[in-house]
Design a protein around this motif. Structure first.
Motif: not given
Length: 681
Positions: A268, A298, A301, A306, A329, A331, A342-343, A345
């Protein structure tokens, strides 16, 4: 069909056909000797007694000889006009060419080989060939007598052929099929086309982009340099020596496999954070992900949708609402299509006020491809659907009403169909809509009445624009001079772009009734400018100047400022790339982009600022007009909405913007597209 062969007792040859840039002719009469006593140009000469003219004087007692011990050496004859060349007869003496090729050209600049050998041994080479050219060249690379005292020596250089128009295109290549599909290559095969004179080449395309050309005797080829884990749509066009191009074959889908089996997603992205906000945008950055093979990009979102993409670790998300909180977030993806978790938020609130590019509002959706769009006097708009052939009215609130269907429209299993739409500058009194569409036989321009909320009577204004699977063009625009301008594609034949007798590869200029304006640059012709590949963007600035956005093939897309009668260089020049770009007769583009970051679909001007929507590039460029150029383009919405087809000014000072996702066939109602408005502050 004229076979390409070499025949002579005791000698063997290798025949090869390549791309012939020609514009004319072929075969109605018996071949005649065309070269005798015609002008000749040579690379070098061995002295006054060995001049090039000796090779075309009809006598074997004289000869052309090149300077000693120089390779390569060449001689070409000017036939005086483009002809269908069917035979080349070469009478050598002992100082012959062991390796040489015979080449054709229509301009003495771009040469195409129609025959070559590495086993020449002198005597007489009588070659049955096929192709159209004004200039024929013999190009020697290895001498039969390699000593320093010898050059090349040609007693007679005779070219036979016919003159007269060849307008018949080859038949469509059949049964296109793919085999031996690997991660970076695939083999494509097809059944032969036929032609009244002879097929000289096959062009292989991937969704409108030329990827390879092979000889007219080649029916299978391996395509290399493909990207792993990628979808392609390959098809084939046949071409003859006169530049006539067949209709495209069926498309064969190819999906290359991953280069290696990889089921491991990237890690992530870390520490997603905002680095700046404005009223309508948020700048984001994050720490790079890692992957066992490699991260390829990358995705950003917001709320599960997206809204952006990037190849690096930063992105700016535009078109947001002022003074509003958004949660983002990110990805990561790899070459095999694996997606990371996901990273973290991050929630960011935009500022008050407004940017140059303001909030984007979705007005409505469509299950087809919205292509042309015009504003109506009441503030609503009309747009057409490429594959259903319908014209729809949409209000500012998103209410849609179908007002009618255009008849005699035909798809091309590519990008033909119902294309450009324009409204008469005198619509309040004449009620005309102008339409560019593909028919079963051609592309054409018509006009149709729009009264009382429905379509009425129509008139055909211009026919005979060559259609093909791609490169149909289609954008229409009325100028401040009251004339109708039409952007026309080359119909997948670059030769047409330079042929002033063809409507393709041009910007055309018409009177509103379809007649030719008397002040067009080429008397009696619709042509306003030429040398174009595929035009989908036209717009006029406050000075009445016409700007054009053009799709290149594989190197560069263009933004052009159009001059009356201007030649924009295609096919010998693509953007600023190509051997022909040094030609002082070509008008250079104002801006160029790599095709992966542009592929323009539309062009609009608001307050002398250009907005260019991009298909493959999936973004909107903003450029302020500055004299005969622009300031540096700024990209918006990269990866937010997908492919962007049409951009038009709204009646309230903003932009209409349509997407174009799922648009590579002619099947109606199988797309997922949006019609939006972009605020301009």
């Amino acid at each position: 069909m004229v076979p390409l062969s070499r025949w002579r007792a005791g000698a063997a040859g290798v025949a090869a056909v390549a791309m012939v840039f020609a514009v004319a002719p072929a075969v109605s009469a018996a071949p005649v000797l065309l070269s005798q006593n015609k002008p000749v140009t040579v690379s070098t000469t061995g002295g006054d007694n060995y001049a090039g003219r000796n090779a075309v004087d009809g006598s074997t007692s004289t000869r052309w000889a090149s300077q000693k011990n120089i390779d390569p050496a060449w001689i070409y004859v000017d036939l005086g006009a483009v002809a269908a060349v069917s035979q080349v007869k070469l009478t050598w003496d002992q100082s012959c060419a062991k390796s040489y090729r015979v080449e054709l050209s229509t301009n003495a600049t771009n040469w195409s080989s129609i025959y070559e050998t590495t086993t020449g041994d002198g005597s007489v080479d009588d070659l049955a060939v096929g192709g159209n050219a004004r200039y024929v060249r013999v190009y020697g690379t290895v001498r039969c007598r390699t000593g320093s005292a010898y050059g090349y020596s040609l007693q007679e250089f005779q070219v036979y052929g016919t003159t007269g128009p060849d307008t018949e295109s080859p038949t469509t290549p059949g049964n296109v099929r793919a085999s031996d599909i690997k991660s970076t290559s695939a083999t494509l095969s097809w059944d032969a086309s036929t032609d009244n004179v002879g097929v000289t080449a096959y062009d292989i395309f991937n969704t409108g982009q030329l990827v390879k050309t092979v000889s007219g005797t080649t029916l299978s080829t391996t395509l290399t340099g493909l990207t792993p884990n990628t979808n392609y749509g390959f098809y084939v066009n046949a071409r003859d020596g006169a530049g006539n191009v067949s209709q495209a074959s069926d498309t064969v889908p190819v999906k290359t496999p991953p280069q290696v089996i990889d089921n491991d997603p990237p890690t992530a992205p870390g520490n997603l954070r905002s680095t700046g906000t404005t009223a309508n945008s948020v700048a984001l950055t994050w720490n790079a992900s890692t992957d066992n093979i490699g991260v390829t990009g990358y995705q950003v979102f917001s709320g599960g949708t997206q809204v952006g993409s990037a190849t690096g670790t930063t992105a700016t998300i535009s078109g947001l609402k002022a003074n509003t909180a958004y949660t983002f977030t990110a990805k990561a993806t790899d070459d095999a299509g694996n997606v990371s978790p996901a990273s973290n938020a991050v929630t960011v609130t935009t500022k008050s006020g407004g940017d140059a590019i303001g909030e984007v509002k979705q007005i409505t959706t469509s299950t087809d491809v919205p292509w042309g769009l015009v504003n109506l006097p009441d503030g609503s708009a009309l747009y057409n659907e490429r594959d259903t052939h319908k014209i729809t009215r949409v209000t500012q609130s998103g209410t849609k009403t179908t007002v009618g269907t255009i008849s005699n429209v035909s798809g091309t299993d590519g990008e033909g169909g119902l294309l450009g739409l324009e409204i008469s500058p005198d619509f309040a009194t004449d009620h005309w809509l102008y339409v560019y569409h593909t028919s079963p036989n051609d592309n054409r321009i018509i006009r149709v009445k729009y009264e009382n909320g429905s379509l009425g009577a129509s008139q055909v204004l211009l026919t005979g624009i060559v259609r093909n699977k791609f490169h149909n063009g289609g954008r229409l625009r009325f100028g401040p001079d009251g004339k109708l301008y039409a952007g026309v594609g080359d119909g997948q034949s670059g030769d047409r772009a330079q042929d002033l007798n063809s409507l393709n590869g041009k910007i055309l200029r018409l009177n509103p009734d379809g007649s030719v304006p008397s002040d067009n640059p080429f008397a009696g012709k619709y042509v306003w400018s030429y040398g174009h590949r595929n035009i989908e963007g036209l717009a006029f600035d406050s000075q009445g100047r016409l700007w054009e956005a053009e799709l290149g093939n594989s190197v560069m897309d263009e933004l052009n400022l159009i001059k009356k009668g201007g030649n924009y260089g295609w096919p010998s020049c693509e953007g600023t790339s190509g051997s022909g770009c040094s030609n002082s007769g070509y008008t250079k583009p104002v801006r160029t982009w790599g095709v992966s970051s542009a592929s323009p679909g539309g062009l609009a001007i608001v307050n002398d600022t250009l907005f260019m929507s991009c298909l493959r590039g999936e973004r909107l460029y903003r450029m302020k007009i500055n004299g005969n150029g622009t300031d540096s383009p700024v990209a918006y919405f990269q990866g937010t909405y997908g492919r962007l087809r049409t951009v038009e000014p709204t009646s309230t000072g903003g932009l209409w913007l349509t997407t174009s996702n799922g648009d590579k066939d002619s099947t109606g109602n199988n797309s997922n597209t949006k019609i939006m408005q972009v605020a301009l502050n």
